[in-house]
Design a protein around this motif. Structure first.
Motif, PDB file in Angstrom:
ATOM      1  N   MET A 196     -11.251   1.693   5.421  1.00 19.25           N
ATOM      2  CA  MET A 196     -11.394   0.450   4.668  1.00 19.25           C
ATOM      3  C   MET A 196     -12.032   0.691   3.300  1.00 19.25           C
ATOM      4  SD  MET A 196      -9.847  -1.668   6.333  1.00 19.25           S
ATOM      5  CE  MET A 196     -10.158  -2.744   4.957  1.00 19.25           C
ATOM      6  N   ARG A 197     -13.033   1.558   3.262  1.00 22.13           N
ATOM      7  CA  ARG A 197     -13.661   1.874   1.968  1.00 22.13           C
ATOM      8  C   ARG A 197     -12.646   2.546   1.048  1.00 22.13           C
ATOM      9  NH1 ARG A 197     -17.897   3.647   5.261  1.00 22.13           N
ATOM     10  NH2 ARG A 197     -17.507   5.855   4.792  1.00 22.13           N
ATOM     11  N   TRP A 198     -11.889   3.467   1.595  1.00 23.84           N
ATOM     12  CA  TRP A 198     -10.874   4.149   0.790  1.00 23.84           C
ATOM     13  C   TRP A 198      -9.854   3.157   0.253  1.00 23.84           C
ATOM     14  CZ3 TRP A 198      -9.172   9.370   3.490  1.00 23.84           C
ATOM     15  CH2 TRP A 198     -10.177  10.325   3.266  1.00 23.84           C
ATOM     16  N   ALA A 199      -9.417   2.235   1.100  1.00 28.65           N
ATOM     17  CA  ALA A 199      -8.424   1.243   0.662  1.00 28.65           C
ATOM     18  C   ALA A 199      -8.992   0.386  -0.447  1.00 28.65           C
ATOM     19  CB  ALA A 199      -7.979   0.399   1.846  1.00 28.65           C
ATOM     20  N   THR A 222      -3.549   7.535  -0.075  1.00 25.46           N
ATOM     21  CA  THR A 222      -2.625   8.040   0.935  1.00 25.46           C
ATOM     22  C   THR A 222      -3.237   7.979   2.321  1.00 25.46           C
ATOM     23  OG1 THR A 222      -3.345  10.318   0.476  1.00 25.46           O
ATOM     24  CG2 THR A 222      -1.358   9.534  -0.652  1.00 25.46           C
ATOM     25  N   GLY A 223      -4.555   8.136   2.424  1.00 27.20           N
ATOM     26  CA  GLY A 223      -5.202   7.979   3.724  1.00 27.20           C
ATOM     27  C   GLY A 223      -5.062   6.562   4.245  1.00 27.20           C
ATOM     28  N   ALA A 224      -5.275   5.591   3.369  1.00 27.44           N
ATOM     29  CA  ALA A 224      -5.118   4.190   3.767  1.00 27.44           C
ATOM     30  C   ALA A 224      -3.687   3.900   4.174  1.00 27.44           C
ATOM     31  CB  ALA A 224      -5.545   3.280   2.616  1.00 27.44           C
ATOM     32  N   ALA A 225      -2.724   4.451   3.432  1.00 23.54           N
ATOM     33  CA  ALA A 225      -1.313   4.202   3.740  1.00 23.54           C
ATOM     34  C   ALA A 225      -0.892   4.864   5.044  1.00 23.54           C
ATOM     35  CB  ALA A 225      -0.439   4.712   2.591  1.00 23.54           C
ATOM     36  N   LYS A 226      -1.344   6.084   5.265  1.00 29.44           N
ATOM     37  CA  LYS A 226      -0.880   6.826   6.428  1.00 29.44           C
ATOM     38  C   LYS A 226      -1.381   6.227   7.735  1.00 29.44           C
ATOM     39  CE  LYS A 226       0.064  11.445   8.073  1.00 29.44           C
ATOM     40  NZ  LYS A 226       0.002  12.887   7.762  1.00 29.44           N
ATOM     41  N   TYR A 227      -2.563   5.612   7.698  1.00 30.20           N
ATOM     42  CA  TYR A 227      -3.134   5.076   8.941  1.00 30.20           C
ATOM     43  C   TYR A 227      -3.260   3.562   8.920  1.00 30.20           C
ATOM     44  CZ  TYR A 227      -3.753   9.759  10.588  1.00 30.20           C
ATOM     45  OH  TYR A 227      -3.502  11.037  11.019  1.00 30.20           O
ATOM     46  N   GLY A 274      -2.377  14.422  -2.367  1.00 29.56           N
ATOM     47  CA  GLY A 274      -3.526  13.844  -1.666  1.00 29.56           C
ATOM     48  C   GLY A 274      -3.295  13.586  -0.200  1.00 29.56           C
ATOM     49  N   GLU A 275      -2.024  13.449   0.206  1.00 29.09           N
ATOM     50  CA  GLU A 275      -1.760  13.027   1.588  1.00 29.09           C
ATOM     51  C   GLU A 275      -2.254  14.039   2.616  1.00 29.09           C
ATOM     52  OE1 GLU A 275       1.852  12.425   4.696  1.00 29.09           O
ATOM     53  OE2 GLU A 275       2.346  12.277   2.566  1.00 29.09           O
ATOM     54  N   VAL A 302       0.842  -1.202   0.000  1.00 27.53           N
ATOM     55  CA  VAL A 302       0.000   0.000   0.000  1.00 27.53           C
ATOM     56  C   VAL A 302       0.875   1.249   0.000  1.00 27.53           C
ATOM     57  CG1 VAL A 302      -1.721   1.302   1.307  1.00 27.53           C
ATOM     58  CG2 VAL A 302      -1.913  -1.185   1.134  1.00 27.53           C
ATOM     59  N   ILE A 303       1.891   1.264   0.850  1.00 25.25           N
ATOM     60  CA  ILE A 303       2.789   2.423   0.880  1.00 25.25           C
ATOM     61  C   ILE A 303       3.529   2.561  -0.452  1.00 25.25           C
ATOM     62  CG2 ILE A 303       4.824   3.408   1.995  1.00 25.25           C
ATOM     63  CD1 ILE A 303       3.853   1.999   4.593  1.00 25.25           C
ATOM     64  N   ALA A 304       3.973   1.435  -1.009  1.00 22.67           N
ATOM     65  CA  ALA A 304       4.680   1.477  -2.293  1.00 22.67           C
ATOM     66  C   ALA A 304       3.790   2.046  -3.398  1.00 22.67           C
ATOM     67  CB  ALA A 304       5.167   0.084  -2.670  1.00 22.67           C
TER      68      ALA A 304
END
Length: 356
Positions: free
Chosen positions: A348-351, A304-309, A252-253, A210-212
């Protein structure tokens, strides 16, 4: 919090301690006081070695996500007051290098409504200005050189390597998540439906991928800590505080963090979540002015929201039954678990939407 050192603020001068992350080893204190008869905020910055949890320790490495002098450099260079026109930090009044190695950063007091009193329209205005600021860094060739690592050459050394190298990855992967994660803890089972726990577990297990994925997004200059506690809504527009994490990052972050971190600590009513999501994402994409296609920009916020949290749920589970490790959230354990459920469902929805 004790008063500031008397060589900075004499005993007969009022000094009000301000709420801040007391776990961060970099921050020796923040006070509302005055300097030479003018209202001011004093922020005392400490070099590495000040007692703190390992994941909040300061660093001497200028590119480290928690480099202890970064905010001083951001103000000395003018970056904190010029990076995003219309969304600047307060004016710097002085920087005092102290004999004990600490640095006193004096800032003009930003007056107005606190960020936690902002409504969705206020947060949307911040997002629009963020988008415009991010677009500026995408469009300017010299700015692009800075965020791609050629900043010294592009700016003649004005902004050296004190910008955070890879803040999103470094911060996220430094969180002290326990192994194994207690996904079936009775408190979690009671508070979070099974599909949510399954999804959060899958997201954590995919964290590196996800981060990648965020590395493939357009890069801009990010503040990395845009949330209500770092905002003041003044008569002349919003003021953005705390430039200690500034550096390159994915488009986006900052908008994603503004959405999610508005609600995580119980400082803003979670009933506003859906309206804030819609307003912030739409205004941020508008602010980019077409520099990034709308679909790409909206996906960037979700990804980026999914990655950050990605670390948040497993860290929460690891702390169940122990010290909360919170600075801002004063709710009890059950209230935190329940109050963050809607934010985690959004995550979860964002991811799912961003990684589909």
């Amino acid at each position: 919090m004790p008063r500031p050192p008397v060589d900075l603020v004499p005993a007969d001068v009022p000094a009000e301690s301000l709420t801040h992350n007391t776990l961060n080893g970099v921050t020796g204190g923040i006070w509302r006081t005055c300097r030479e008869g003018r209202p001011a905020v004093l922020k005392l910055l400490a070099p590495p070695g000040r007692p703190s949890p390992a994941h909040w320790a300061g660093s001497d490495d200028p590119g480290h996500w928690n480099y202890w002098r970064r905010e001083v450099e951001a103000y000395r260079s003018g970056l904190a007051t010029s990076a995003y026109p219309g969304l600047a930090g307060p004016a710097a009044l002085a920087v005092d290098e102290r004999p004990d190695g600490t640095v006193a950063l004096w800032l003009a007091e930003a007056t107005g409504r606190p960020g936690t009193a902002g409504d969705p329209a206020d947060l949307g205005e911040v997002a629009a200005r963020l988008g415009a600021g991010h677009a500026r860094w995408l469009d300017d060739p010299q700015a692009r050189a800075i965020i791609t690592g050629a900043g010294d050459r592009a700016r003649g050394g004005r902004w050296p390597g004190w910008l955070a190298r890879d803040w999103l990855r470094d911060y996220t992967l430094s969180r002290p998540v326990p192994e194994p994660v207690p996904w079936e803890h009775p408190v979690a089972v009671a508070a979070w439906p099974a599909p949510l726990r399954v999804g959060l577990r899958a997201l954590w297990e995919r964290r590196h991928a996800v981060i990648a994925a965020t590395d493939r997004l357009p890069r801009t200059l990010c503040h990395h800590d845009v949330w209500p506690m770092n905002l003041v809504f003044g008569d002349a527009g919003p003021v953005l505080l705390d430039w200690a994490c500034v550096g390159p990052g994915p488009v986006g972050e900052d908008a994603a963090n503004l959405v999610l971190d508005t609600f995580l600590d119980g400082l803003v009513d979670v009933a506003l979540l859906d309206e804030v999501v819609s307003t912030v994402v739409d205004r941020y994409v508008d602010g980019l002015g077409g520099r990034v296609p709308r679909a790409v920009a909206a996906r960037a916020v979700r990804l980026t929201g999914a990655a950050k949290y990605v670390w948040l749920a497993p860290l929460m589970l690891g702390r169940l039954g122990g010290p909360p490790g919170q600075t801002y959230d004063r709710r009890d354990e059950a209230a935190i678990m329940d109050g963050r459920r809607r934010v985690l469902e959004l995550l979860m929805r964002w991811a799912a939407e961003a990684l589909d």
